[in-house]
Design a protein around this motif. Sequence first.
Motif, mmCIF file in Angstrom:
data_model
loop_
_atom_site.group_PDB
_atom_site.id
_atom_site.type_symbol
_atom_site.label_atom_id
_atom_site.label_comp_id
_atom_site.label_asym_id
_atom_site.label_seq_id
_atom_site.Cartn_x
_atom_site.Cartn_y
_atom_site.Cartn_z
ATOM 1 N N GLY A 161 0.770 -1.241 0.000
ATOM 2 C CA GLY A 161 0.000 0.000 0.000
ATOM 3 C C GLY A 161 0.798 1.287 0.000
ATOM 4 N N ALA A 162 2.118 1.212 -0.118
ATOM 5 C CA ALA A 162 2.923 2.437 -0.147
ATOM 6 C C ALA A 162 2.526 3.290 -1.348
ATOM 7 N N ASP A 163 2.437 4.598 -1.137
ATOM 8 C CA ASP A 163 2.071 5.512 -2.218
ATOM 9 C C ASP A 163 3.233 5.739 -3.180
ATOM 10 N N LEU A 164 4.451 5.618 -2.662
ATOM 11 C CA LEU A 164 5.655 5.745 -3.485
ATOM 12 C C LEU A 164 6.712 4.820 -2.919
ATOM 13 N N VAL A 165 7.318 4.024 -3.792
ATOM 14 C CA VAL A 165 8.387 3.117 -3.361
ATOM 15 C C VAL A 165 9.685 3.589 -4.006
ATOM 16 N N ILE A 166 10.691 3.837 -3.194
ATOM 17 C CA ILE A 166 11.990 4.338 -3.654
ATOM 18 C C ILE A 166 13.006 3.204 -3.594
ATOM 19 N N ASP A 167 13.561 2.855 -4.729
ATOM 20 C CA ASP A 167 14.581 1.799 -4.812
ATOM 21 C C ASP A 167 15.911 2.385 -4.335
ATOM 22 N N ARG A 168 16.400 1.896 -3.204
ATOM 23 C CA ARG A 168 17.621 2.485 -2.628
ATOM 24 C C ARG A 168 18.865 2.201 -3.474
ATOM 25 N N THR A 169 18.792 1.196 -4.353
ATOM 26 C CA THR A 169 19.949 0.900 -5.198
ATOM 27 C C THR A 169 20.041 1.868 -6.372
ATOM 28 N N LYS A 170 18.973 2.629 -6.592
ATOM 29 C CA LYS A 170 18.954 3.580 -7.704
ATOM 30 C C LYS A 170 18.860 5.028 -7.233
ATOM 31 N N ASN A 171 18.643 5.214 -5.942
ATOM 32 C CA ASN A 171 18.488 6.566 -5.399
ATOM 33 C C ASN A 171 19.283 6.703 -4.100
ATOM 34 N N VAL A 172 19.989 7.801 -3.964
ATOM 35 C CA VAL A 172 20.742 8.093 -2.741
ATOM 36 C C VAL A 172 19.862 8.988 -1.870
ATOM 37 N N ILE A 173 19.284 8.415 -0.826
ATOM 38 C CA ILE A 173 18.285 9.174 -0.062
ATOM 39 C C ILE A 173 18.888 10.275 0.796
ATOM 40 N N THR A 174 20.190 10.245 1.032
ATOM 41 C CA THR A 174 20.791 11.304 1.837
ATOM 42 C C THR A 174 20.910 12.623 1.071
ATOM 43 N N LYS A 175 20.575 12.578 -0.231
ATOM 44 C CA LYS A 175 20.604 13.832 -0.992
ATOM 45 C C LYS A 175 19.565 13.886 -2.113
ATOM 46 N N GLY A 176 18.860 12.785 -2.358
ATOM 47 C CA GLY A 176 17.955 12.752 -3.497
ATOM 48 C C GLY A 176 16.485 12.899 -3.190
ATOM 49 N N LEU A 177 16.127 13.149 -1.940
ATOM 50 C CA LEU A 177 14.722 13.315 -1.572
ATOM 51 C C LEU A 177 14.278 14.763 -1.792
ATOM 52 N N VAL A 178 12.981 14.959 -1.873
ATOM 53 C CA VAL A 178 12.457 16.321 -1.992
ATOM 54 C C VAL A 178 12.632 17.031 -0.649
ATOM 55 N N PRO A 179 13.292 18.172 -0.620
ATOM 56 C CA PRO A 179 13.515 18.885 0.653
ATOM 57 C C PRO A 179 12.211 19.236 1.363
ATOM 58 N N ALA A 180 12.261 19.174 2.686
ATOM 59 C CA ALA A 180 11.133 19.566 3.557
ATOM 60 C C ALA A 180 9.814 18.909 3.139
ATOM 61 N N SER A 181 9.855 17.596 2.910
ATOM 62 C CA SER A 181 8.666 16.914 2.395
ATOM 63 C C SER A 181 8.000 15.950 3.373
ATOM 64 N N TYR A 182 8.648 15.649 4.518
ATOM 65 C CA TYR A 182 8.086 14.640 5.415
ATOM 66 C C TYR A 182 7.882 15.165 6.835
#
Length: 327
Positions: free
Chosen positions: A195-216
Amino acid sequence: MMMNVIALVDKSSAKVQEVTKPSPKEGEVLIKVAYSALDTAFEEVARRTFIPGSLLHNLKVETLVAGWHYSGTVESVAGGVTDLKVGDAVFGHLQYASSTRQGSLAEYITVPALECAAIPESIEMDVAAAVTTEALTALQGMRDHGGLSEGKSILIIAGGGAVGTQAVQIAKILKAGSVHAVCSTKDVSKVDKLGADLVIDRTKNVITKGLVPASYDVIFDTTGKYSFMKLRYALKKKGALVSTIPNITTFPPFSTLISISGKRSKALAVNCNRKDLELVGKWMKSGDIHSVPIDGTYSVKDIEDARKRQADPKKCGRVVIKVAEGW
């Protein structure tokens, strides 16, 4: 009377030993353990690590017995217990705390009556044992420490793991506005189906810099591996990063300094209590959440084989231990 336990004799080996059978004190019940399960805490205690091992169990006991998850039947009740009776099927987990001196890899354990709950009729005992810690960790981490409520946004790190899969489902029950989850490639489909609205593949995205700022509003790190400083950019002004493992930013004075910015860095110490267990049981019975998948079930006498499977990167789900009649 004596009983069998799995004693952690040193950092790398465990064996069956006999110890004195416990007796319940006022307000407690004696439980005959049917099933337990392994988790990451087991090896931390086996290796006698200071952090987090000493925070999870008393490491100075004469016979060190680990294991926290359990399901079983009430064997006897002490004074002050009126809502449980002999023969009741119950589940829960021992507290992850330095004061804990027993383990569920034992024939019997004693627990306060208010720290266990009846197993819903439709739920099997092995399933009940597998889900306790993970579901309560997810619920308390998001709701109590993160302040997740209707309409708020959350990012769940390791959404394909045991805690993460429960977190995705429970976040939806709590009516979060958006539920995003990070996981490995192999888990993307599974997390999407949860049921996740968005699934982020960690092998393709670096979450320490690739997330939308101030979004959570909440970032729930179920791995305990990410620092607040590297993920703070993705939090809203009053957002919270909740970790399953304490770190320097979750203690004063650093946590206090962080709070000045309006954001929070929190660490979760899951607490087993009847109210939350009953809530999880209700959700399982209704089908609102599914249990942690069971990778395999091992007799307690085969604990070393179970430990090897627990450490196997190919493991998919919880390693369950059959305690009753498994010696």
